[in-house]
Design an enzyme around this catalytic site. Structure first.
Site, PDB file in Angstrom:
ATOM      1  N   CYS A  52       0.810  -1.319   0.017  1.00 28.12           N
ATOM      2  CA  CYS A  52       0.140   0.107   0.081  1.00 28.12           C
ATOM      3  C   CYS A  52       0.926   1.255  -0.001  1.00 28.12           C
ATOM      4  CB  CYS A  52      -0.721   0.113   1.229  1.00 28.12           C
ATOM      5  SG  CYS A  52      -1.807   1.455   1.514  1.00 28.12           S
ATOM      6  N   CYS A  55       0.527   3.336   3.490  1.00 28.06           N
ATOM      7  CA  CYS A  55       0.830   2.773   4.755  1.00 28.06           C
ATOM      8  C   CYS A  55       1.715   3.404   5.332  1.00 28.06           C
ATOM      9  CB  CYS A  55       1.045   1.115   4.647  1.00 28.06           C
ATOM     10  SG  CYS A  55      -0.619   0.333   4.894  1.00 28.06           S
ATOM     11  N   HIS A 115      -4.507   0.131   8.009  1.00 28.84           N
ATOM     12  CA  HIS A 115      -4.844   0.046   6.494  1.00 28.84           C
ATOM     13  C   HIS A 115      -6.470  -0.397   6.596  1.00 28.84           C
ATOM     14  CE1 HIS A 115      -4.111  -0.902   2.124  1.00 28.84           C
ATOM     15  NE2 HIS A 115      -4.856  -1.903   2.806  1.00 28.84           N
ATOM     16  N   ASN A 153     -13.428  10.269  -1.225  1.00 29.17           N
ATOM     17  CA  ASN A 153     -13.958   9.251  -2.267  1.00 29.17           C
ATOM     18  C   ASN A 153     -13.918   7.909  -1.646  1.00 29.17           C
ATOM     19  OD1 ASN A 153     -15.215   9.320  -4.815  1.00 29.17           O
ATOM     20  ND2 ASN A 153     -13.340   9.116  -5.749  1.00 29.17           N
ATOM     21  N   SER A 161      -9.015   4.430  -5.443  1.00 24.02           N
ATOM     22  CA  SER A 161      -7.836   3.840  -5.725  1.00 24.02           C
ATOM     23  C   SER A 161      -7.157   2.665  -4.801  1.00 24.02           C
ATOM     24  CB  SER A 161      -6.839   4.619  -6.452  1.00 24.02           C
ATOM     25  OG  SER A 161      -6.375   5.374  -5.393  1.00 24.02           O
ATOM     26  N   HIS A 164      -6.985   1.971   1.838  1.00 25.01           N
ATOM     27  CA  HIS A 164      -6.336   2.632   3.265  1.00 25.01           C
ATOM     28  C   HIS A 164      -7.183   3.736   3.220  1.00 25.01           C
ATOM     29  CE1 HIS A 164      -2.844   3.061   5.716  1.00 25.01           C
ATOM     30  NE2 HIS A 164      -3.590   4.054   5.916  1.00 25.01           N
ATOM     31  N   HIS A 166      -8.542   7.072   3.305  1.00 24.42           N
ATOM     32  CA  HIS A 166      -7.776   8.516   2.954  1.00 24.42           C
ATOM     33  C   HIS A 166      -8.863   9.434   2.362  1.00 24.42           C
ATOM     34  CE1 HIS A 166      -7.900   6.366  -0.717  1.00 24.42           C
ATOM     35  NE2 HIS A 166      -7.758   7.349  -1.311  1.00 24.42           N
ATOM     36  N   GLN A 168      -8.991  13.538   0.330  1.00 24.06           N
ATOM     37  CA  GLN A 168      -8.212  14.673  -0.478  1.00 24.06           C
ATOM     38  C   GLN A 168      -8.629  15.977  -0.356  1.00 24.06           C
ATOM     39  OE1 GLN A 168      -7.283  13.577  -4.438  1.00 24.06           O
ATOM     40  NE2 GLN A 168      -8.267  11.600  -4.485  1.00 24.06           N
TER      41      GLN A 168
HETATM   42  P1  H2U Z   1      -8.306   8.100  -4.798  1.00 21.70           P
HETATM   43  O1  H2U Z   1      -8.169   6.840  -3.939  1.00 21.70           O
HETATM   44  O2  H2U Z   1      -9.598   8.949  -4.282  1.00 21.70           O
HETATM   45  O3  H2U Z   1      -8.170   8.107  -6.078  1.00 21.70           O
HETATM   46  O4  H2U Z   1      -7.024   9.130  -3.983  1.00 21.70           O
HETATM   47  C1  H2U Z   1      -5.814   8.631  -3.971  1.00 21.70           C
HETATM   48  C2  H2U Z   1      -4.933   9.682  -4.556  1.00 21.70           C
HETATM   49  O5  H2U Z   1      -3.518   9.499  -4.000  1.00 21.70           O
HETATM   50  C3  H2U Z   1      -4.888   9.974  -5.955  1.00 21.70           C
HETATM   51  O6  H2U Z   1      -5.298  11.384  -6.172  1.00 21.70           O
HETATM   52  C4  H2U Z   1      -2.793   9.886  -5.071  1.00 21.70           C
HETATM   53  C5  H2U Z   1      -3.466   9.678  -6.412  1.00 21.70           C
HETATM   54  O7  H2U Z   1      -3.078  10.672  -7.311  1.00 21.70           O
HETATM   55  N1  H2U Z   1      -1.550   9.268  -4.874  1.00 21.70           N
HETATM   56  C6  H2U Z   1      -0.318   9.806  -4.726  1.00 21.70           C
HETATM   57  O8  H2U Z   1      -0.182  11.129  -4.409  1.00 21.70           O
HETATM   58  N2  H2U Z   1       0.841   9.042  -4.719  1.00 21.70           N
HETATM   59  C7  H2U Z   1       0.855   7.657  -4.822  1.00 21.70           C
HETATM   60  O9  H2U Z   1       1.867   7.081  -4.673  1.00 21.70           O
HETATM   61  C8  H2U Z   1      -0.330   6.941  -5.124  1.00 21.70           C
HETATM   62  C9  H2U Z   1      -1.633   7.821  -5.225  1.00 21.70           C
HETATM   63 ZN    ZN Z   2      -2.308   0.814   3.585  1.00 22.60          ZN
END
Ligand code: H2U
Ligand code: ZN
Length: 347
Positions: A52, A55, A115, A153, A161, A164, A166, A168
């Protein structure tokens, strides 16, 4: 006067915040809802996932290493949609091909080092830490950007995506479309009535309490009269507050408590980790007064009848007008009927 008959026949409802209409077709749900509960999914608990990128201690795309954080952790999105460098050299010379430069910053907030949890499964004191981080970030970004969009989201179904926990923040030099509508409508309402639209709306809801889900000393959650998503809710302070950074310690504390209660109810509705997009709408930071603006959070969850059945915004909705079947009153009732003990704790 709105009676039962009006509510059970097709009708349109007006959203005074967005200035848009929604078509409500309750007769399509005439057959009684079985209230089917999904099979309880017992997920494998993995507090740390070496794969992840969120993490503690792990490497992110681009090579940055996360610190071994113990509660919340914020970092600049490695794939930011907005960049802090100015692009003011972009011209707007053609009426039909308008374009303008933008500036901004995107951040990712890890809610917990664990996580395997979601906000719904975190304790109120842990959620309070997330609130404090939202406030801190909103306050800092407000000194540089007109609009600060805090959001989460959640769930694969929403395109999230990574499981974990999170959220934004995207802060921008411009005021985006959704915000412009709310500025206009709350502003016009305030000029006419000298009261905040959402606080007057709350008074209306207090009369019959048909759409109220939960409340406490400072906060109220309701399925708005004009909700689009089946179990959409609106959460806001019961007193006039414009921005997250205006919340007192007590108000933040009570926000943690009501968020926990709401998210547990959401998860309990279909015995699943309830997916949604949620986010805060606070007054813009461009120096204007915004006396009509009331801080609020929208929860837009896509699920309709079970963990696997979601509402799609397609067809008529994309081409003509958004539509819903289950009424906001039914949705509010179902949500408020849920217990406030997370279903995973009862297994
Ligand atoms: P989402 O799960 O809502 O897509 O948000 C995850 C965000 O994390 C996504 O905008 C960022 C992606 O650009 N990200 C990073 O900044 N670094 C990473 O190593 C992977 C994902
Ligand atoms: Zn994690």
């Amino acid at each position: 006067m709105l009676d039962k008959k009006v509510y059970s026949n097709p009708h349109r409802r007006y959203n005074p915040l967005s200035g848009e209409w929604v078509l409500v077709s309750p007769h399509r749900t005439k057959r009684p809802w079985q209230g089917k509960k999904d099979k309880q999914i017992i997920k494998e608990k993995k507090e740390y996932d070496p794969e992840c990128y969120l993490c503690p201690g792990n490497e992110r795309a681009g090579g940055n290493i996360n610190p071994k954080y113990k509660s919340t952790f914020v970092f600049n999105n490695d794939f930011s949609a907005l960049l802090s460098e100015s692009t003011t050299d972009v011209h707007n010379s053609n009426e039909l091909l308008k374009i303008e430069g933008t500036q901004g910053e995107c951040k990712v907030i890890c809610f917990s080092p664990n996580h395997s949890v979601t906000l719904a499964e975190m304790s109120a004191p842990e959620i309070r830490k997330v609130i404090d981080m939202w406030v801190e970030q909103a306050e800092e970004l407000a000194t540089k950007y007109k609009w600060v969009q805090v959001f989460e989201n959640k769930g694969e179904i929403m395109g999230c995506s990574n499981p974990h926990p999170h959220g934004q923040i995207w802060a921008s030099s411009f005021i985006p479309n959704e915000a412009l509508k709310e500025i206009d409508n709350q502003g016009t309402y305030f000029n006419k009535h000298k009261n905040q639209l959402l606080l007057d709306y709350m008074e209306e809801e207090n009369i019959k309490a048909k759409r109220k889900v939960i409340e406490n000393d400072f906060w109220i959650v309701l399925v708005p009269f004009w909700a689009i998503w089946p179990f959409e809710t609106l959460l806001f302070p019961k007193f006039h507050i414009k921005r997250l950074q205006d919340l007192s310690t007590d108000e933040r504390e009570s926000l943690a408590s009501i968020l926990k209660r709401l998210l547990v109810k959401y998860d309990n509705l279909f015995n699943t980790s309830f997916p949604y997009t949620m986010g805060w709408h606070a007054a813009p930071n461009d120096g204007l007064e915004y006396s009509g603006w009331q801080l609020h959070a929208h929860f837009y969850p896509p699920l309709l009848r079970s963990a696997g059945i979601k509402k799609f915004m397609v067809g008529y909705e994309m081409l003509a007008e958004v539509q819903r079947d289950i009424t906001p009153e039914e949705a509010a009732q179902k949500l408020s009927n849920q217990t406030e003990i997370h279903y995973l704790e009862t297994l």
